[in-house]
Scaffold this motif. Structure first.
Motif, PDB file in Angstrom:
ATOM      1  N   LEU A 269     -35.323 -50.531  -8.030  1.00  0.00           N
ATOM      2  CA  LEU A 269     -35.650 -50.503  -9.471  1.00  0.00           C
ATOM      3  C   LEU A 269     -35.225 -51.808  -9.934  1.00  0.00           C
ATOM      4  O   LEU A 269     -35.755 -52.383 -10.985  1.00  0.00           O
ATOM      5  N   LEU A 270     -34.223 -52.498  -9.314  1.00  0.00           N
ATOM      6  CA  LEU A 270     -33.843 -54.118  -9.618  1.00  0.00           C
ATOM      7  C   LEU A 270     -34.341 -54.959  -8.550  1.00  0.00           C
ATOM      8  O   LEU A 270     -34.930 -54.580  -7.284  1.00  0.00           O
ATOM      9  N   PRO A 271     -34.639 -56.186  -8.910  1.00  0.00           N
ATOM     10  CA  PRO A 271     -35.246 -57.129  -8.024  1.00  0.00           C
ATOM     11  C   PRO A 271     -34.400 -57.362  -7.021  1.00  0.00           C
ATOM     12  O   PRO A 271     -33.200 -57.317  -6.925  1.00  0.00           O
ATOM     13  N   PRO A 272     -34.992 -58.063  -5.826  1.00  0.00           N
ATOM     14  CA  PRO A 272     -33.989 -58.210  -4.593  1.00  0.00           C
ATOM     15  C   PRO A 272     -32.789 -59.276  -5.054  1.00  0.00           C
ATOM     16  O   PRO A 272     -31.804 -59.000  -4.413  1.00  0.00           O
ATOM     17  N   ALA A 273     -32.767 -60.150  -6.050  1.00  0.00           N
ATOM     18  CA  ALA A 273     -31.771 -61.263  -6.309  1.00  0.00           C
ATOM     19  C   ALA A 273     -30.536 -60.146  -6.794  1.00  0.00           C
ATOM     20  O   ALA A 273     -29.267 -60.594  -6.618  1.00  0.00           O
ATOM     21  N   LEU A 274     -30.895 -59.063  -7.632  1.00  0.00           N
ATOM     22  CA  LEU A 274     -29.722 -58.184  -8.037  1.00  0.00           C
ATOM     23  C   LEU A 274     -29.563 -57.063  -7.158  1.00  0.00           C
ATOM     24  O   LEU A 274     -28.456 -56.230  -7.537  1.00  0.00           O
TER      25      LEU A 274
ATOM     26  N   ILE B 239     -25.760 -48.406 -11.396  1.00  0.00           N
ATOM     27  CA  ILE B 239     -27.069 -49.087 -11.805  1.00  0.00           C
ATOM     28  C   ILE B 239     -27.353 -49.939 -10.389  1.00  0.00           C
ATOM     29  O   ILE B 239     -28.622 -49.999 -10.011  1.00  0.00           O
ATOM     30  N   TYR B 240     -26.302 -50.511  -9.855  1.00  0.00           N
ATOM     31  CA  TYR B 240     -26.224 -51.235  -8.572  1.00  0.00           C
ATOM     32  C   TYR B 240     -26.976 -50.179  -7.419  1.00  0.00           C
ATOM     33  O   TYR B 240     -27.660 -50.615  -6.513  1.00  0.00           O
ATOM     34  N   SER B 241     -26.472 -49.039  -7.276  1.00  0.00           N
ATOM     35  CA  SER B 241     -26.905 -48.002  -6.311  1.00  0.00           C
ATOM     36  C   SER B 241     -28.407 -47.835  -6.366  1.00  0.00           C
ATOM     37  O   SER B 241     -28.843 -47.492  -5.405  1.00  0.00           O
ATOM     38  N   GLN B 242     -28.983 -47.983  -7.503  1.00  0.00           N
ATOM     39  CA  GLN B 242     -30.520 -47.668  -7.695  1.00  0.00           C
ATOM     40  C   GLN B 242     -30.742 -46.261  -7.166  1.00  0.00           C
ATOM     41  O   GLN B 242     -31.909 -46.171  -6.596  1.00  0.00           O
ATOM     42  N   SER B 243     -29.683 -45.380  -7.207  1.00  0.00           N
ATOM     43  CA  SER B 243     -30.146 -43.998  -7.104  1.00  0.00           C
ATOM     44  C   SER B 243     -30.983 -43.245  -8.118  1.00  0.00           C
ATOM     45  O   SER B 243     -30.210 -43.256  -9.245  1.00  0.00           O
ATOM     46  N   ARG B 244     -32.171 -43.452  -7.688  1.00  0.00           N
ATOM     47  CA  ARG B 244     -32.931 -42.803  -8.916  1.00  0.00           C
ATOM     48  C   ARG B 244     -32.440 -41.283  -9.364  1.00  0.00           C
ATOM     49  O   ARG B 244     -32.619 -40.791 -10.392  1.00  0.00           O
ATOM     50  N   SER B 245     -32.146 -40.393  -8.422  1.00  0.00           N
ATOM     51  CA  SER B 245     -31.754 -39.029  -8.763  1.00  0.00           C
ATOM     52  C   SER B 245     -30.378 -39.124  -9.620  1.00  0.00           C
ATOM     53  O   SER B 245     -30.105 -38.454 -10.698  1.00  0.00           O
ATOM     54  N   ALA B 246     -29.559 -40.091  -9.326  1.00  0.00           N
ATOM     55  CA  ALA B 246     -28.317 -40.076  -9.968  1.00  0.00           C
ATOM     56  C   ALA B 246     -28.650 -40.545 -11.495  1.00  0.00           C
ATOM     57  O   ALA B 246     -27.935 -40.090 -12.475  1.00  0.00           O
TER      58      ALA B 246
ATOM     59  N   ALA C 230     -43.329 -51.075 -19.701  1.00  0.00           N
ATOM     60  CA  ALA C 230     -44.416 -51.858 -20.356  1.00  0.00           C
ATOM     61  C   ALA C 230     -44.108 -53.361 -20.400  1.00  0.00           C
ATOM     62  O   ALA C 230     -45.033 -54.196 -19.792  1.00  0.00           O
ATOM     63  N   GLY C 231     -42.938 -53.687 -20.465  1.00  0.00           N
ATOM     64  CA  GLY C 231     -42.480 -55.064 -20.536  1.00  0.00           C
ATOM     65  C   GLY C 231     -42.402 -55.578 -19.032  1.00  0.00           C
ATOM     66  O   GLY C 231     -43.044 -56.703 -18.882  1.00  0.00           O
ATOM     67  N   LEU C 232     -41.927 -54.815 -18.198  1.00  0.00           N
ATOM     68  CA  LEU C 232     -42.079 -55.346 -16.866  1.00  0.00           C
ATOM     69  C   LEU C 232     -43.356 -55.299 -16.227  1.00  0.00           C
ATOM     70  O   LEU C 232     -43.659 -56.481 -15.399  1.00  0.00           O
ATOM     71  N   ARG C 233     -44.349 -54.370 -16.740  1.00  0.00           N
ATOM     72  CA  ARG C 233     -45.677 -54.700 -16.157  1.00  0.00           C
ATOM     73  C   ARG C 233     -46.353 -55.787 -16.809  1.00  0.00           C
ATOM     74  O   ARG C 233     -47.071 -56.606 -16.154  1.00  0.00           O
ATOM     75  N   ALA C 234     -45.914 -56.270 -17.886  1.00  0.00           N
ATOM     76  CA  ALA C 234     -46.611 -57.391 -18.327  1.00  0.00           C
ATOM     77  C   ALA C 234     -46.028 -58.976 -17.683  1.00  0.00           C
ATOM     78  O   ALA C 234     -46.734 -59.824 -17.756  1.00  0.00           O
ATOM     79  N   VAL C 235     -44.562 -58.776 -17.366  1.00  0.00           N
ATOM     80  CA  VAL C 235     -43.956 -59.851 -17.171  1.00  0.00           C
ATOM     81  C   VAL C 235     -44.157 -60.032 -15.759  1.00  0.00           C
ATOM     82  O   VAL C 235     -44.282 -61.089 -15.044  1.00  0.00           O
ATOM     83  N   GLU C 236     -43.811 -58.897 -14.905  1.00  0.00           N
ATOM     84  CA  GLU C 236     -43.609 -58.930 -13.319  1.00  0.00           C
ATOM     85  C   GLU C 236     -44.635 -57.860 -12.905  1.00  0.00           C
ATOM     86  O   GLU C 236     -44.042 -56.815 -12.490  1.00  0.00           O
ATOM     87  N   PRO C 237     -45.896 -57.911 -13.088  1.00  0.00           N
ATOM     88  CA  PRO C 237     -46.684 -56.941 -12.534  1.00  0.00           C
ATOM     89  C   PRO C 237     -46.645 -56.556 -11.024  1.00  0.00           C
ATOM     90  O   PRO C 237     -46.744 -55.499 -10.682  1.00  0.00           O
ATOM     91  N   ASP C 238     -46.361 -57.551 -10.227  1.00  0.00           N
ATOM     92  CA  ASP C 238     -46.075 -57.243  -8.722  1.00  0.00           C
ATOM     93  C   ASP C 238     -44.842 -56.226  -8.491  1.00  0.00           C
ATOM     94  O   ASP C 238     -44.702 -55.321  -7.757  1.00  0.00           O
ATOM     95  N   TRP C 239     -43.806 -56.459  -9.307  1.00  0.00           N
ATOM     96  CA  TRP C 239     -42.716 -55.571  -9.228  1.00  0.00           C
ATOM     97  C   TRP C 239     -42.852 -54.292  -9.740  1.00  0.00           C
ATOM     98  O   TRP C 239     -42.222 -53.372  -9.302  1.00  0.00           O
ATOM     99  N   TYR C 240     -43.714 -54.403 -10.874  1.00  0.00           N
ATOM    100  CA  TYR C 240     -44.028 -53.193 -11.438  1.00  0.00           C
ATOM    101  C   TYR C 240     -44.391 -52.202 -10.542  1.00  0.00           C
ATOM    102  O   TYR C 240     -44.308 -51.075 -10.420  1.00  0.00           O
ATOM    103  N   ARG C 241     -45.642 -52.739  -9.793  1.00  0.00           N
ATOM    104  CA  ARG C 241     -46.282 -52.014  -8.760  1.00  0.00           C
ATOM    105  C   ARG C 241     -45.498 -51.382  -7.750  1.00  0.00           C
ATOM    106  O   ARG C 241     -45.699 -50.421  -7.141  1.00  0.00           O
TER     107      ARG C 241
END
Length: 222
Positions: A16-21, A86-93, A130-141
């Motif tokens: 869910l977060l970019p690699p830097a985070l 948030i850091y765990s990026q555990s979608r279930s949690a 929607a904002g992520l898709r507009a700003v970072e379409p590759d990351w959104y996909r």
């Protein structure tokens, strides 16, 4: 516990977060056995669950009346458990956290007050995507792709787990048996160790100790 778990978690796979985070900025501790496949690192999903268990208690402590020390402890715990979740990026949690918020909102105030707050969470999610898709379409996909793939990988274990519960509904098949009984698709016959668990705590509990144990587990949670 959450702080130590966070320190014991290595770099998290970007879901869910970019690699830097997704890099752990805390000092790293080896809390697990180095011979395991995770190289002794804490599983990010375990970190997310631990943070999820702490957050409700921390928020309740913040709301405590006339207890400054308890409020301070709640603030500190929230400051650690919130970012750790948030850091765990555990979608279930994260989904469970949103569900808890929804249940809490449904139990307070008038219906005219509850509805806008209840709609706030999905609205924010839609706006963020929607904002992520507009700003970072590759990351959104990438987020959509990894989420769909993850759900697809869980379909077969869930199906087989449900079938095994049906075979031994009262007392289950026993602890650690699912990994021995699970048959990965397109795998030749012979000794094998498949998925360690069913990726569903209620289904896994029914597998381990049956529906009798599941009822007791739900009673304890209630």
């Amino acid at each position: 516990v959450v702080l130590l778990g966070w320190m014991g978690t290595g770099p998290v796979e970007p879901k869910l977060l970019p690699p830097a985070l997704s890099q752990n900025v805390l000092p790293h501790l080896k809390l697990g056995l180095p011979g395991l496949t995770n190289k002794g690192n804490v599983n990010p999903n375990a970190l997310g669950v631990a943070a999820l268990l702490v957050l409700p208690l921390a928020l309740a402590a913040i709301r405590a009346e006339r207890r400054g020390g308890l409020r301070l402890a709640g603030l500190v715990a929230t400051a650690v458990a919130g970012p750790a979740l948030i850091y765990s990026q555990s979608r279930s949690a994260l989904l469970a956290a949103l569900s808890l918020i929804a249940v809490r909102v449904l139990g307070t105030g008038r219906a005219t007050v509850r509805l806008p707050w209840l709609l706030l969470v999905p609205t924010l999610l839609v706006v963020m995507l929607a904002g992520l898709r507009a700003v970072e379409p590759d990351w959104y996909r990438q987020i959509l792709t990894t989420t769909v793939e993850s759900l697809g990988h869980r379909a077969e274990p869930l199906r087989q787990a449900a079938g095994l519960v049906a075979e031994a509904p009262a007392f289950g098949i026993g602890f650690n048996e699912f990994r021995r009984r699970y048959v990965p698709p397109d795998t030749p016959p012979g000794p094998r160790f498949g998925w360690a668990h069913a990726h569903n705590v209620f289904l896994q509990t029914a597998l381990d100790i049956g529906l009798v144990g599941l009822v007791c587990y739900l009673a304890v949670q209630a």
